[in-house]
Design an enzyme around this catalytic site. Structure first.
Site, PDB file in Angstrom:
ATOM      1  N   SER A 144      16.766  15.180 166.570  1.00  0.00           N
ATOM      2  CA  SER A 144      17.374  15.829 165.415  1.00  0.00           C
ATOM      3  C   SER A 144      18.406  14.906 164.801  1.00  0.00           C
ATOM      4  O   SER A 144      19.097  14.155 165.521  1.00  0.00           O
ATOM      5  CB  SER A 144      18.049  17.138 165.824  1.00  0.00           C
ATOM      6  OG  SER A 144      18.834  17.665 164.756  1.00  0.00           O
ATOM      7  N   TYR A 158      24.005  21.625 171.250  1.00  0.00           N
ATOM      8  CA  TYR A 158      22.732  21.204 170.661  1.00  0.00           C
ATOM      9  C   TYR A 158      22.784  19.735 170.269  1.00  0.00           C
ATOM     10  O   TYR A 158      21.874  18.959 170.577  1.00  0.00           O
ATOM     11  CB  TYR A 158      22.415  22.064 169.440  1.00  0.00           C
ATOM     12  CG  TYR A 158      21.137  21.673 168.732  1.00  0.00           C
ATOM     13  CD1 TYR A 158      19.893  22.009 169.273  1.00  0.00           C
ATOM     14  CD2 TYR A 158      21.173  20.980 167.530  1.00  0.00           C
ATOM     15  CE1 TYR A 158      18.728  21.649 168.629  1.00  0.00           C
ATOM     16  CE2 TYR A 158      20.002  20.626 166.878  1.00  0.00           C
ATOM     17  CZ  TYR A 158      18.781  20.967 167.432  1.00  0.00           C
ATOM     18  OH  TYR A 158      17.619  20.602 166.783  1.00  0.00           O
TER      19      TYR A 158
END
Length: 249
Positions: A144, A158
């Protein structure tokens, strides 16, 4: 749309392939001639629909129920892929979870699950798949852009999990390189999926941060992955490759 059959004769396994970016990757690899197995956890109907649509079009696909938090299930999925299609050339580690919350309220259960699925499962699947890969093998991790930029509070765990993939990818490139196997980390920005739609309050807060002023499409990420899986990408390994519309620019 038709695609060049650059992956004819190849076998792929996609962790987390029943919906969103994963499903787009499964479709693209199959369209380019690969036999594609993919795992799913809860979306059985979507998984079977995807499998059937590929086989109806003349391709080869296999939906495998496997929780990416379960080591035995991951290793069994690799074994099932090899048994079904006779080998394994491409592994795409797409399974992931997103848990967001204030620091003071973030549970250790969410912390552990994030690391188990976003990082640990990538290592396990790569370790298992590499035992079957020959020269020309490909491992592609879906990370990501949040590894490099986290623009809102509550996403620290995350972001950490996706940053961990950067180091893991670089390190494993040294293990796999001498065998002619590449491993790369694709870092999407905001992409339009059912879990992160391109409309709504959350999307409205992110779109101004993108240079192109829009969310990405799952097909755009899939095309990037298909290139890395193909024969022309043999000199790319250990790389972090961002596809985020300028989110991190």
């Amino acid at each position: 749309m038709t695609y060049a059959q650059n992956l004819t004769g190849k076998t792929a396994l996609v962790q987390g392939g029943s919906r969103g970016i994963g499903a787009a990757i499964v479709k693209r690899l199959a369209a380019e001639g690969a036999a594609v197995a993919f795992t799913y956890v809860s979306s059985e109907a979507k998984a079977k629909e995807l499998q059937d649509s590929i086989t109806a079009a003349g391709g080869k696909a296999l939906a495998i129920h496997a929780d990416s938090a379960d080591e035995k299930a991951i290793r069994a999925a690799v074994t099932s892929t090899v048994q079904a299609f006779g080998g394994l050339d491409i592994l795409v580690n797409n399974a992931g979870v997103l848990a967001v919350g204030p620091l003071e309220d973030f549970s250790m259960e969410d912390f552990d699950r994030t690391l188990n699925i976003n990082v640990r499962s990538v290592f396990i699947a790569t370790q298992a798949a590499a035992q079957h890969m020959k020269e020309g093998g490909r491992v592609i991790n879906i990370g990501s852009t949040n590894a490099d930029r986290m623009p809102f509070a509550g996403g620290g765990v995350y972001a950490m999990s996706k940053s961990a993939l950067v180091g893991l990818t670089k390190g494993l490139a040294r293990d796999l390189g001498p065998r002619g196997i590449t491993i790369n980390n694709v870092q999407p920005g905001p992409v339009d999926t059912d879990m992160n739609p391109a409309s709504g309050d959350f999307a409205d807060s992110l779109i101004p941060l993108m240079a192109v002023g829009r969310y990405g499409h799952v097909e755009e990420v899939a095309s990037f992955v298909s290139y890395l899986a193909g024969p022309e990408a043999g000199y790319i390994t250990g790389a972090g490759l961002t596809i985020d519309g300028g989110f991190g620019a």
